[in-house]
Each structure stands twice: as structure tokens, then as C-alpha cells.
Write a protein that holds these residues in place. Structure first.
Motif, PDB file in Angstrom:
ATOM      1  N   LEU A 201       8.530 -12.920  38.594  1.00 51.74           N
ATOM      2  CA  LEU A 201       8.406 -12.926  37.146  1.00 51.74           C
ATOM      3  C   LEU A 201       9.090 -14.155  36.563  1.00 51.74           C
ATOM      4  CD1 LEU A 201       9.326  -9.170  36.650  1.00 51.74           C
ATOM      5  CD2 LEU A 201       7.039 -10.149  36.522  1.00 51.74           C
ATOM      6  N   VAL A 202       8.431 -14.785  35.613  1.00 51.42           N
ATOM      7  CA  VAL A 202       8.993 -15.972  34.969  1.00 51.42           C
ATOM      8  C   VAL A 202       8.931 -15.789  33.457  1.00 51.42           C
ATOM      9  CG1 VAL A 202       8.813 -18.457  34.642  1.00 51.42           C
ATOM     10  CG2 VAL A 202       8.283 -17.450  36.874  1.00 51.42           C
ATOM     11  N   GLU A 203      10.111 -15.805  32.832  1.00 50.61           N
ATOM     12  CA  GLU A 203      10.183 -15.689  31.382  1.00 50.61           C
ATOM     13  C   GLU A 203      10.195 -17.079  30.748  1.00 50.61           C
ATOM     14  OE1 GLU A 203      12.969 -12.456  33.144  1.00 50.61           O
ATOM     15  OE2 GLU A 203      12.541 -14.589  33.460  1.00 50.61           O
ATOM     16  N   SER A 204       9.701 -17.143  29.532  1.00 52.58           N
ATOM     17  CA  SER A 204       9.738 -18.385  28.759  1.00 52.58           C
ATOM     18  C   SER A 204       9.708 -18.049  27.278  1.00 52.58           C
ATOM     19  CB  SER A 204       8.553 -19.293  29.129  1.00 52.58           C
ATOM     20  OG  SER A 204       7.330 -18.662  28.821  1.00 52.58           O
ATOM     21  N   GLY A 205      10.002 -19.047  26.457  1.00 43.62           N
ATOM     22  CA  GLY A 205       9.909 -18.867  25.015  1.00 43.62           C
ATOM     23  C   GLY A 205      11.232 -18.727  24.303  1.00 43.62           C
ATOM     24  N   GLY A 206      12.327 -18.742  25.037  1.00 41.14           N
ATOM     25  CA  GLY A 206      13.621 -18.617  24.383  1.00 41.14           C
ATOM     26  C   GLY A 206      14.026 -19.897  23.671  1.00 41.14           C
TER      27      GLY A 206
ATOM     28  N   ARG B  54      17.702  -7.094  27.508  1.00 39.02           N
ATOM     29  CA  ARG B  54      18.557  -8.122  26.924  1.00 39.02           C
ATOM     30  C   ARG B  54      19.940  -7.980  27.524  1.00 39.02           C
ATOM     31  NH1 ARG B  54      18.314  -7.558  21.012  1.00 39.02           N
ATOM     32  NH2 ARG B  54      19.723  -5.771  21.269  1.00 39.02           N
ATOM     33  N   GLY B  55      20.477  -9.091  27.970  1.00 42.93           N
ATOM     34  CA  GLY B  55      21.836  -9.110  28.477  1.00 42.93           C
ATOM     35  C   GLY B  55      22.711  -9.940  27.558  1.00 42.93           C
ATOM     36  N   ALA B  56      23.840  -9.376  27.166  1.00 42.40           N
ATOM     37  CA  ALA B  56      24.787 -10.078  26.303  1.00 42.40           C
ATOM     38  C   ALA B  56      26.188  -9.902  26.868  1.00 42.40           C
ATOM     39  CB  ALA B  56      24.713  -9.526  24.884  1.00 42.40           C
ATOM     40  N   PRO B  57      27.056 -10.872  26.666  1.00 46.48           N
ATOM     41  CA  PRO B  57      28.425 -10.781  27.182  1.00 46.48           C
ATOM     42  C   PRO B  57      29.118  -9.533  26.668  1.00 46.48           C
ATOM     43  CG  PRO B  57      27.960 -13.008  26.443  1.00 46.48           C
ATOM     44  CD  PRO B  57      26.794 -12.162  26.011  1.00 46.48           C
ATOM     45  N   GLY B  58      29.690  -8.779  27.582  1.00 45.31           N
ATOM     46  CA  GLY B  58      30.417  -7.577  27.196  1.00 45.31           C
ATOM     47  C   GLY B  58      29.553  -6.376  26.891  1.00 45.31           C
ATOM     48  N   LYS B  59      28.237  -6.539  26.949  1.00 45.41           N
ATOM     49  CA  LYS B  59      27.344  -5.419  26.604  1.00 45.41           C
ATOM     50  C   LYS B  59      26.462  -4.981  27.756  1.00 45.41           C
ATOM     51  CE  LYS B  59      26.982  -6.522  21.669  1.00 45.41           C
ATOM     52  NZ  LYS B  59      26.042  -6.790  20.545  1.00 45.41           N
ATOM     53  N   GLY B  60      26.521  -5.662  28.860  1.00 42.83           N
ATOM     54  CA  GLY B  60      25.656  -5.291  29.961  1.00 42.83           C
ATOM     55  C   GLY B  60      24.214  -5.632  29.648  1.00 42.83           C
ATOM     56  N   ARG B  61      23.315  -5.028  30.391  1.00 40.88           N
ATOM     57  CA  ARG B  61      21.887  -5.295  30.237  1.00 40.88           C
ATOM     58  C   ARG B  61      21.229  -4.069  29.619  1.00 40.88           C
ATOM     59  NH1 ARG B  61      19.060  -8.338  35.224  1.00 40.88           N
ATOM     60  NH2 ARG B  61      20.907  -9.624  34.847  1.00 40.88           N
ATOM     61  N   GLU B  62      20.567  -4.274  28.487  1.00 41.85           N
ATOM     62  CA  GLU B  62      19.971  -3.173  27.723  1.00 41.85           C
ATOM     63  C   GLU B  62      18.453  -3.263  27.728  1.00 41.85           C
ATOM     64  OE1 GLU B  62      20.650  -3.513  23.553  1.00 41.85           O
ATOM     65  OE2 GLU B  62      20.025  -1.454  23.097  1.00 41.85           O
ATOM     66  N   GLY B  63      17.793  -2.171  28.067  1.00 41.03           N
ATOM     67  CA  GLY B  63      16.340  -2.121  27.984  1.00 41.03           C
ATOM     68  C   GLY B  63      15.910  -2.023  26.534  1.00 41.03           C
TER      69      GLY B  63
ATOM     70  N   ASP C 104      20.841 -10.025  18.193  1.00 38.64           N
ATOM     71  CA  ASP C 104      19.744 -10.156  19.150  1.00 38.64           C
ATOM     72  C   ASP C 104      19.994 -11.293  20.147  1.00 38.64           C
ATOM     73  OD1 ASP C 104      17.370  -9.423  16.538  1.00 38.64           O
ATOM     74  OD2 ASP C 104      18.120  -8.079  18.106  1.00 38.64           O
ATOM     75  N   THR C 105      21.055 -12.025  19.948  1.00 41.32           N
ATOM     76  CA  THR C 105      21.412 -13.106  20.866  1.00 41.32           C
ATOM     77  C   THR C 105      21.672 -12.566  22.260  1.00 41.32           C
ATOM     78  OG1 THR C 105      22.341 -14.516  19.133  1.00 41.32           O
ATOM     79  CG2 THR C 105      23.145 -14.880  21.372  1.00 41.32           C
ATOM     80  N   GLY C 106      21.118 -13.250  23.245  1.00 43.32           N
ATOM     81  CA  GLY C 106      21.350 -12.841  24.627  1.00 43.32           C
ATOM     82  C   GLY C 106      20.328 -13.458  25.561  1.00 43.32           C
ATOM     83  N   VAL C 107      20.442 -13.111  26.824  1.00 46.78           N
ATOM     84  CA  VAL C 107      19.457 -13.521  27.819  1.00 46.78           C
ATOM     85  C   VAL C 107      18.428 -12.408  27.949  1.00 46.78           C
ATOM     86  CG1 VAL C 107      19.056 -14.224  30.196  1.00 46.78           C
ATOM     87  CG2 VAL C 107      21.191 -14.878  29.035  1.00 46.78           C
ATOM     88  N   TYR C 108      17.175 -12.763  27.795  1.00 48.01           N
ATOM     89  CA  TYR C 108      16.088 -11.793  27.854  1.00 48.01           C
ATOM     90  C   TYR C 108      15.404 -11.853  29.217  1.00 48.01           C
ATOM     91  CZ  TYR C 108      16.618 -10.701  22.947  1.00 48.01           C
ATOM     92  OH  TYR C 108      17.122 -10.255  21.752  1.00 48.01           O
TER      93      TYR C 108
ATOM     94  N   GLY D 177      12.816 -11.057  36.479  1.00 44.66           N
ATOM     95  CA  GLY D 177      12.799 -12.497  36.261  1.00 44.66           C
ATOM     96  C   GLY D 177      14.215 -13.026  36.133  1.00 44.66           C
ATOM     97  N   ARG D 178      14.339 -14.337  35.973  1.00 46.66           N
ATOM     98  CA  ARG D 178      15.662 -14.962  35.873  1.00 46.66           C
ATOM     99  C   ARG D 178      16.175 -15.008  34.450  1.00 46.66           C
ATOM    100  NH1 ARG D 178      16.137 -19.893  40.254  1.00 46.66           N
ATOM    101  NH2 ARG D 178      15.663 -18.634  42.078  1.00 46.66           N
ATOM    102  N   GLY D 179      15.321 -14.732  33.484  1.00 42.45           N
ATOM    103  CA  GLY D 179      15.765 -14.649  32.104  1.00 42.45           C
ATOM    104  C   GLY D 179      15.538 -15.914  31.299  1.00 42.45           C
ATOM    105  N   THR D 180      15.507 -15.735  29.992  1.00 40.44           N
ATOM    106  CA  THR D 180      15.415 -16.847  29.052  1.00 40.44           C
ATOM    107  C   THR D 180      16.394 -16.583  27.911  1.00 40.44           C
ATOM    108  OG1 THR D 180      13.895 -18.184  27.703  1.00 40.44           O
ATOM    109  CG2 THR D 180      13.468 -15.819  27.763  1.00 40.44           C
ATOM    110  N   GLN D 181      17.152 -17.607  27.532  1.00 36.68           N
ATOM    111  CA  GLN D 181      18.201 -17.443  26.525  1.00 36.68           C
ATOM    112  C   GLN D 181      17.609 -17.482  25.121  1.00 36.68           C
ATOM    113  OE1 GLN D 181      21.737 -17.108  26.826  1.00 36.68           O
ATOM    114  NE2 GLN D 181      21.665 -16.830  24.590  1.00 36.68           N
TER     115      GLN D 181
END
Length: 126
Positions: free
Chosen positions: A4-9, A36-45, A88-92, A117-121
Motif C-alpha cells: 500500500l502506498v499513501e499520497s496526498g499529505g 491516523r497516528g499522532a505523537p502521544g495518541k497512538g494510531r487511531e482508526g 487532524d494533524t498526524g501521519v495517515y 502503508g508507510r503513511g503520509t504526513q
């Protein structure tokens, strides 16, 4: 192996919009969830879509602001983000789940998703 490859961030102003894409050969077989992954918040679906595109689900924090869709002819899943907020800031990330049901579910257990995927910021800032 589904790659999977994310883009658009990128940088988005509060209240603005952005569209993320998740692409992979063979993606049309799988249910897909955006996280979405954010510092201190883990990864949220955040949102999921079934392989057919007929079933979608959203968490409350993005419902009515984000829209998940897919174009199986292009092996691509999209996340349209409207009225974005600073939080909404984070790695998607997009992740694939086996289509054992015709309905998609947002699982909190990351092990339910064999492919990531590896994510997009995405950074929301003025």
C-alpha cells in the motif's frame, strides 16, 4: 504481498481540505481502513470501506467531515478531508483487512490488518 502506498499529505490550513490516496495492485479485493497516528495518541482508526465500496464506517471525530471512497478500476482508496482541524494533524496510514464480511469494521487491534502503508504526513496549521 500487498504494498500500500499513501499520497496526498502536506500542509493544510484549518478549515481547508485535502484528499489522500491509497494505492496498490490488488487492492480491490480488500476492505481498507484509514488510520491516523499522532505523537502521544497512538494510531487511531478513522474510516473504513468494504471491498465493494457499499459499506463505510466512520468514527465520530471525522464523521460528516471526512469521506472515504474507492475506485477499484484504479486500485485506489481515497480519503477526502474537509473542514480540517489542528487536531487532524498526524501521519495517515491505510491498512487492508480481509473481506470476511460484506461490511467493514474499524478494528482497534492493529493485528487485524495484515497490510499497512508507510503513511503520509498531514499538518494542519495556519
Amino acid at each position: 504481498q500487498l504494498q500500500l502506498v499513501e499520497s496526498g499529505g502536506g500542509l493544510v490550513q484549518p478549515g481547508g481540505s485535502a484528499t489522500l490516496s491509497c494505492e496498490a495492485p490488488g487492492l480491490d479485493y480488500w476492505h481498507i481502513t484509514w488510520f491516523r497516528g499522532a505523537p502521544g495518541k497512538g494510531r487511531e482508526g478513522l474510516a473504513c470501506i468494504s471491498s465493494s465500496g457499499l459499506s463505510t464506517n466512520y468514527v465520530a471525530s471525522v464523521r460528516n467531515r471526512f469521506t472515504i471512497s474507492r475506485d477499484n478500476a484504479k486500485n485506489t482508496v481515497y480519503l477526502q478531508m474537509n473542514n480540517v482541524k489542528i487536531e487532524d494533524t498526524g501521519v495517515y496510514y491505510c491498512a487492508a483487512h480481509s473481506p470476511s464480511s460484506r461490511y467493514c469494521v474499524i478494528y482497534s487491534d492493529a493485528s487485524e490488518y495484515p497490510h499497512w502503508g508507510r503513511g503520509t504526513q498531514v499538518t494542519v496549521s495556519s
